[in-house]
Enzyme design. Structure first.
Site, PDB file in Angstrom:
ATOM      1  N   THR A   1      -9.571   0.788  -9.341  1.00  0.00           N
ATOM      2  CA  THR A   1      -8.932  -0.464  -9.026  1.00  0.00           C
ATOM      3  C   THR A   1      -8.984  -1.664  -9.738  1.00  0.00           C
ATOM      4  O   THR A   1      -9.878  -1.651 -10.667  1.00  0.00           O
ATOM      5  CB  THR A   1      -9.626  -0.749  -7.419  1.00  0.00           C
TER       6      THR A   1
ATOM      7  N   THR B   1      -4.238  -0.629  -7.047  1.00  0.00           N
ATOM      8  CA  THR B   1      -5.171   0.436  -7.602  1.00  0.00           C
ATOM      9  C   THR B   1      -4.321   1.691  -7.608  1.00  0.00           C
ATOM     10  O   THR B   1      -3.325   1.929  -6.905  1.00  0.00           O
ATOM     11  CB  THR B   1      -6.269   0.602  -6.485  1.00  0.00           C
TER      12      THR B   1
ATOM     13  N   GLY C   1     -13.789  -1.533  -6.323  1.00  0.00           N
ATOM     14  CA  GLY C   1     -15.034  -0.741  -6.102  1.00  0.00           C
ATOM     15  C   GLY C   1     -15.145  -0.187  -4.546  1.00  0.00           C
ATOM     16  O   GLY C   1     -15.858  -0.025  -4.160  1.00  0.00           O
TER      17      GLY C   1
ATOM     18  N   ARG D   1       0.818  -1.180   0.143  1.00  0.00           N
ATOM     19  CA  ARG D   1       0.033   0.075  -0.116  1.00  0.00           C
ATOM     20  C   ARG D   1       0.946   1.237  -0.122  1.00  0.00           C
ATOM     21  O   ARG D   1       2.077   1.216   0.603  1.00  0.00           O
ATOM     22  CB  ARG D   1      -0.756   0.109   1.366  1.00  0.00           C
TER      23      ARG D   1
ATOM     24  N   ASN E   1      -6.665   4.407  -6.708  1.00  0.00           N
ATOM     25  CA  ASN E   1      -7.849   4.740  -6.367  1.00  0.00           C
ATOM     26  C   ASN E   1      -8.715   5.224  -7.459  1.00  0.00           C
ATOM     27  O   ASN E   1      -9.549   4.563  -8.057  1.00  0.00           O
ATOM     28  CB  ASN E   1      -7.542   5.813  -5.393  1.00  0.00           C
TER      29      ASN E   1
ATOM     30  N   ASP F   1      -8.129   8.111   0.721  1.00  0.00           N
ATOM     31  CA  ASP F   1      -8.328   7.071   1.739  1.00  0.00           C
ATOM     32  C   ASP F   1      -8.401   7.198   3.071  1.00  0.00           C
ATOM     33  O   ASP F   1      -8.661   6.622   3.901  1.00  0.00           O
ATOM     34  CB  ASP F   1      -7.675   5.629   0.977  1.00  0.00           C
TER      35      ASP F   1
HETATM   36  O1  DON Z   1      -7.886   0.967  -1.208  1.00  0.00           O
HETATM   37  C1  DON Z   1      -9.392   1.115  -1.482  1.00  0.00           C
HETATM   38  O2  DON Z   1     -10.076   0.664  -0.721  1.00  0.00           O
HETATM   39  C2  DON Z   1      -9.638   2.165  -2.602  1.00  0.00           C
HETATM   40  N1  DON Z   1      -8.665   2.985  -2.867  1.00  0.00           N
HETATM   41  C3  DON Z   1     -10.012   1.246  -3.771  1.00  0.00           C
HETATM   42  C4  DON Z   1     -10.743   2.162  -4.811  1.00  0.00           C
HETATM   43  C5  DON Z   1     -11.396   1.312  -5.723  1.00  0.00           C
HETATM   44  O3  DON Z   1     -11.649   0.220  -5.573  1.00  0.00           O
HETATM   45  C6  DON Z   1     -11.964   2.112  -7.023  1.00  0.00           C
HETATM   46  N2  DON Z   1     -12.392   0.991  -8.116  1.00  0.00           N
HETATM   47  N3  DON Z   1     -13.334   1.133  -8.453  1.00  0.00           N
END
Ligand code: DON
Length: 598
Positions: free
Chosen positions: A409, A427, A502, A139, A429, A451
């Site tokens: 993502t 991702t 998502g 991350r 984001n 986030d």
């Molecule tokens: O880490 C996360 O939970 C978010 N940054 C994920 C973003 C995401 O899944 C966007 N896709 N549609």
């Protein structure tokens, strides 16, 4: 950067046809327009042993009874056909699932720039056939110069800077993560596994309708930054059928292939892109890059009705929240009929309770103590289950739901012929991240800083109202919902590899595919096509995919007190399942991914 609509394409077109021919035992068809890409029938209407015929609401947009792609030996399912092909190329050369997963990761960075990345981060859950397993956290982290209130203006109002532009990015972890995974579990060299990605970047990829439409959708964002000249030539997305080459990205990839992670985090490439970012107003420095480390963690290991789940611990909330939800549901002898009022009530209530904990208690364990053991304890789940009534929805506020919950993502699942399995979610984001494209190195940067709880108690772009534990601190990982998951059967043998995109819906979509396979005994294709629901505690409403339940079920849920919202797609899952004689792969019918097996 070059964009041609030339005969080069023909090479790739014929390449895909050639791939199809060289896979006589796979049902995946090489196609150039991924917007139309689908596997073909393998079951011819037969319901395989151990699976049940699924029944969906009449108006639901997908039919039950369609087919997944079958491969006798191995399978890769990703959101981009070329990335799946890269994984299969490596598997066929003798690489294992981790070699292939790393190849897919780099290939996505070229062929799927909306979410595949060098400028983002992710999570990988690995389960090797010899019993070893690991969870790799790569991350992004907040830059050293980040401050708690950096996204508030002088009046204390939240700005857009955590979402768009040079301040929105965490320090990227993707290159460190992919190279660390290869080092620990791979069998091939970086140069070998990165060869397909480098080829795609240098020789180009054919622009298909899915890619053109994704660029069109993000035109206002991309147009603001340097990626416009590559992705919006003449102000519009490249023409379908044209070829897009990425020479700058190819140079970066070649350097990484030759020198490993250091080529990205130190030296001339790092100097070039951090200085480009700094000129644009960004704060990521060479010291940030030099200090970035991915973290190997023990997967969250839980059981559900005798099956074992290996999934992602914090800094992602995914594994803990899925485990807590499934522990609540396990206490019911069986789940109510699929699509019924009680199905929506029990699943919605379980997610609601698990998300309250997620929203309050989970964060980067290096900064905040996270009660993983307590939250994943089955006795704790029993207490939560006892708060679920039979006739009424429970308002989140009466459950002590504090503020909080938590866009692009991509998830991919890989299994090799030995049964080694890799689930990876990565991702930027948002689609195309912060929009900032670093021409000097050829990639988009993430907007992962959103986030964090940029303003604890106030919703972020996903409507997630997050708490103090997830406030911004330098060097801290922002809480994620990514949920790469491996499921073992009752004998401990690999059954399913899954994950999704998502935002918070990653948790609900991934776990519903798992429930559909384990409880409802659906085929993988039906488990993926089945309508999904989502509840994240706050906002306090139950979202069900449009036409996913009958009007009568929606009415009775409203009568129970649910605010029922109708959603478009919930999640985009890519999954692989072990079946008799091999593996099935399935990309979400809601989008344009493609599994390839052999
Ligand atoms: O880490 C996360 O939970 C978010 N940054 C994920 C973003 C995401 O899944 C966007 N896709 N549609």
């Amino acid at each position: 950067m070059r964009l041609t609509s030339s005969l080069l394409i023909l090479g790739l077109l014929t390449g895909s046809a050639a791939r199809a021919q060289s896979r006589p035992d796979s049902t995946a068809h090489g196609v150039t327009d991924v917007g139309l890409a689908r596997g073909t029938t393998t079951r011819a209407g037969r319901v395989p042993e151990g699976r049940r015929k699924a029944v969906f609401s009449e108006a639901w947009r997908f039919n039950a009874g369609s087919d997944a792609v079958f491969g006798a030996h191995a399978m890769v399912a990703s959101d981009a056909p070329l990335a799946s092909a890269a994984g299969v190329e490596i598997l066929k050369k003798g690489g294992n699932a981790v070699d292939a997963a790393v190849a897919v990761g780099f290939a996505l960075a070229v062929a799927y720039p909306e979410a595949g990345n060098l400028g983002g981060g992710g999570y990988m859950v690995i389960h090797m056939a010899d019993g070893r397993s690991g969870a790799l956290d790569y991350r992004e982290i907040a830059p050293l110069a980040a401050t708690r209130d950096m996204y508030l203006d002088s009046t204390g109002t939240l700005t857009k800077n955590s979402v768009v532009g040079p301040l929105a990015s965490g320090v990227p972890g993707a290159v460190a993560g992919l190279t660390a995974a290869l080092k620990k579990y791979g069998t091939m060299s970086l140069a070998q596994v990165m060869a397909p990605a480098i080829r795609y970047a240098e020789q180009g990829v054919v622009v298909d309708s899915a890619f053109a439409s994704s660029v069109r959708g993000s035109r206002p964002l991309i147009a603001q930054f340097a990626g416009a000249s590559l992705f919006l030539p003449n102000g519009a997305p490249p023409a379908v059928g044209s070829t897009i080459t990425q020479p700058q990205l190819a140079r970066t990839l070649r350097a990484i292939a030759a020198r490993g992670r250091d080529a990205f985090y130190t030296g001339p490439i790092a100097e070039a892109w951090t200085s480009e970012l700094r000129k644009a107003g960004g704060i990521i420095t060479m010291a940030d890059l030099a200090g970035y480390q991915p973290v190997w963690r023990a997967p969250v290991r839980s059981t559900y009705r005798g099956y074992t789940l290996l999934t992602m611990p914090p800094s992602s909330s995914g594994g803990v929240t899925i485990t807590e939800t499934l522990n609540i549901l396990e206490g019911y002898r069986s789940l109510p009929p699929f699509g019924s009022t009680r199905w929506a009530h029990l699943l919605g209530s379980a997610y609601q309770r698990a998300f309250i904990d997620r929203n309050e208690k989970l964060a980067d364990p290096a900064f905040v103590p996270v009660p993983i053991a307590q939250l994943t304890d089955k006795r704790y789940a029993a207490k939560l289950r006892a708060t679920i009534g039979t006739t009424r929805a429970t308002p989140t506020t009466t459950l002590g739901g504090a503020p909080r919950e938590g866009m692009q993502t991509t998830h991919y699942s890989v299994v090799d012929r030995r049964g080694n399995a890799v689930a990876t979610t990565t991702t930027l984001n948002n689609l195309y991240g912060s929009g900032v494209y670093l021409s000097s190195a050829g990639f988009f940067l993430n907007d992962e800083m959103d986030d964090f709880a940029a303003q604890p108690g106030k919703p972020n772009m996903f409507g997630l109202v997050q708490g103090e534990a997830n406030a911004i601190q330098p060097g801290k990982r922002m809480l994620s919902a990514m949920s790469p998951t491996v499921v073992l059967d009752r004998r401990g043998k690999l059954l399913l590899v899954a994950g999704s995109r998502g935002g918070p819906r990653i948790i609900t979509s991934t776990s519903q595919v798992i429930l559909n396979v384990l409880d409802y005994r659906m085929t993988l294709a039906d488990a993926m096509a089945a309508p999904r629901l989502h509840h994240q505690a706050l906002p306090d409403s139950l979202t069900i995919e449009r036409d996913g339940v009958t009007p009568a079920v929606a009415d009775s849920l409203r009568a129970m007190g649910y605010g029922v919202a109708s959603g478009r797609g919930i999640g985009l899952v890519n999954a692989v399942m072990r079946v008799k004689g091999g593996y099935e792969g399935m990309s979400d019918p809601r989008s344009s991914g493609q599994p390839i097996g052999y």
